[in-house]
Design an enzyme around this catalytic site. Sequence first.
Site, PDB file in Angstrom:
ATOM      1  CD1 TRP A 191       3.578 141.315  20.192  1.00 61.12           C
ATOM      2  CD2 TRP A 191       3.295 140.205  22.105  1.00 61.12           C
ATOM      3  NE1 TRP A 191       4.599 141.684  21.027  1.00 61.12           N
ATOM      4  CE2 TRP A 191       4.448 141.022  22.210  1.00 61.12           C
ATOM      5  CE3 TRP A 191       2.934 139.414  23.192  1.00 61.12           C
ATOM      6  CZ2 TRP A 191       5.236 141.067  23.367  1.00 61.12           C
ATOM      7  CZ3 TRP A 191       3.726 139.443  24.337  1.00 61.12           C
ATOM      8  CH2 TRP A 191       4.846 140.273  24.421  1.00 61.12           C
ATOM      9  CG  ASP A 192       1.435 145.406  21.206  1.00 64.04           C
ATOM     10  OD1 ASP A 192       2.250 144.894  20.426  1.00 64.04           O
ATOM     11  OD2 ASP A 192       0.784 146.427  20.963  1.00 64.04           O
ATOM     12  CE  LYS A 237      12.965 145.721  20.513  1.00 66.72           C
ATOM     13  NZ  LYS A 237      12.318 145.536  19.204  1.00 66.72           N
ATOM     14  CD  GLN A 238       9.943 143.004  23.367  1.00 69.32           C
ATOM     15  OE1 GLN A 238      10.514 143.585  22.462  1.00 69.32           O
ATOM     16  NE2 GLN A 238       8.627 142.835  23.370  1.00 69.32           N
ATOM     17  CD  GLU A 286      10.328 142.399  18.477  1.00 70.46           C
ATOM     18  OE1 GLU A 286      10.951 143.479  18.401  1.00 70.46           O
ATOM     19  OE2 GLU A 286       9.112 142.301  18.250  1.00 70.46           O
TER      20      GLU A 286
END
Length: 784
Positions: free
Chosen positions: A363-364, A594-595, A490
Amino acid sequence: MIGPDVFTVEPWSVTERELHLELLAQTESIFALSNGHIGLRANLDEGEPAGSPGTFLNSFYEKHPLPYAESAYGNPEAGQTMINVTNGKVFRVLVDDEPFDVRYGKLVRHERTLDLREGVLRRECEWISPAGLAVHIRSTRLVSFAQRSIAAILFEVEPVGDAARIGVQSELVANEPVAGSDNSVDPRAAAALEAPLISEEHYVHEMRVTLVHRTRASGLRVAAAIDHVIDGPEGTVTAAESGHDLGRLTVSTELQPGEKLRIVKFLGYGWSSQRSLPSLRDQVHLALAAARRTGWEGLVKAQREYLADVWERADIQLDGDAALQQAVRFALFHVIQAAARAELRAIPAKGLTGSGYDGHTFWDMDAYTLPVLTYSSPLAARDALLWRHSTLSLAKARAEELGLEGATFPWRTIRGQECSAYWPAGTAAFHINGDVADAVRRYLFATEDHEFETGPALELLVHTARLWRSLGHHDAQGGFRIERVTGPDEYSALVDNNVFTNLMAARNMEVAADLAVRHMRHAATLGVTEEEVASWRDAAAAIVVPFDRHARITQQCNGFTRLRPWDFDATPPDDYPLLLHHHNYILYSSRVVKQADLVFAIYLFGNRWEEDQKARDFAFYESVTVRDSSLSASIQGVVAAEVGHLDLALDYLTESAFIDLRDLAFNTRDGVHLAALSGVWHTVVAGFGGMRDHSDALIFAPRLPSRLTRLGFGMLFRGRRLRVEVTPDQATYELLDGEPLELLHHGERMTVTSEEPLRCSVPPAPPRPVPHSPAGREPGLRPD
């Protein structure tokens, strides 16, 4: 990690002044060259020592079985791995009777420079053999932007002091052992990827060597060939030979002091899943003929001209931190070369700099890299979106397999099939479809590409909108809910109403509805009806955004603020990343991020937040986000700048920009972190520049951190070239060409023309308490 003294600080190059064998794998990634079609890791010319050999062709892969302890319906059965193809970089050198090897004899001098304006890697070394003979070796390597199928190397040898017998073997080798690869978890995968190329043809003609191979399982064919131009003293002789996996040209000469052996090596590559062996071989030979006609100097000139054009529109200038300026340009260079000539192929997470993540695209590409390209190299962004469109039939088939309408794109892939064996963080990460749709929306907004809008864009938006409408449902209160999905974070899987996912879905359906109404005739060919459009609009308007009224916090997903708090003070530094030391159940049931997830939603949908709520949410999620993903820092930096924490945003920018130059994630050996490097642009342009594209006009709200004195960046927008310059007190908008442009500066609508720059004052940031990161997870460069 890589220390701060390994690379010299220079504005337009990255130079290693001495060879660091312990960092060889990392520098092979850092100095890697690519044009988006061919990728060459920066292995030493002589081939040994090497961290990990690497010659890659975009989307050239082998298939292998995916292992499952227990199988289940809908699990992908085959994985895809980008493989190391035929290597044409190697030059073996013999000095009298001693092979040139930096591990033996005495390395008097060794320097490598990645030139960001020339697009070449230069190497220069002086070596004394164990027998006492000294030679000076120079090489310059490029992967051509102008001639997509071509790479080239200039290799020079000259004696120092005494005459020397010199032998050089210029090689073309297939099925190299790849050091550091680990497929031992599943022996079936190891077997599939060991020596994956089967020889089909090999031969020599004069100084040209050709090898043709095919893969065992994926059915792909690759042709590779090398050709040479030799300039040496009288008596220089050459001989060529070839075998199944090895072809080489041997050059033998004797050099007197002051004489030089000069070899120009042209490398040609081509691959196909359908074309015949003669067709592919002839394509490569024709490419080599064109390269020989252009010549070395012509290729270098074209490389320089290509990058001069790109840097004119894409360069970012930072005053106040020379090392950061270098790192920002390094980041942009890797983004540029990863996509330059990809042409209807994906952009992998590592570009073509290493085999990390098996060469997969995630997806990035859509959420991080395509925004950079949309405003700097829009044709490259278009090509990437056309690749997504080319895989639409596979995405529709996957949605049907899952019992859904529309299309669902794969979490990780090379060809377009889902390759993630862990469905809670793969298939369930449906936000990938919104990321694709948002990349389409942004490209249309920035380019007004009518042909793309009525064709691929409409199809992509319609089929992804249908996915959301079938994936979600209206509850008893009328809210539209999307449940048991995984957002960008995630450490939170299979949740209800992930805000990032929901807002992406809502925007996807809104834009699809608008486009379908605008182009009803085209939409009708896709079976779109007025009722379906109305259902998209209803669902988008009723999308659920969970909010904790007691804590006054927008929840990342239902119930997030009530999860078990994570004890950051009791977590030792060696426990990070947490996923390597704690079971997924513990992570999924704890309040740890996580992010950037909700914070990413603030960035992309900030117009849905009130300013004070935005700051409150940012502070809350800042306190629980551990950045165990390199994707996080840049997005946290964007929102930190937006809510007024400018120096904190600069720390995040620094972390993203140096992710590879300092090996902050300890895995640069596997390839550069392309999304994090793309994120550098986001933190600068969207963070300190305050640029947003969710209105009818470009929005800017620039502010600088205390350590920077000036910021400058360029953008392409609807056929115009805009240059923005920011100082602590003033922003200047300069329209370099094109029609007058309306924009918003800190909420005020203004118009800039090409006749004179528009100068506006910059208001101070609102004073707010600085939020705290989890203990030991503060952003920036960590101590060595």
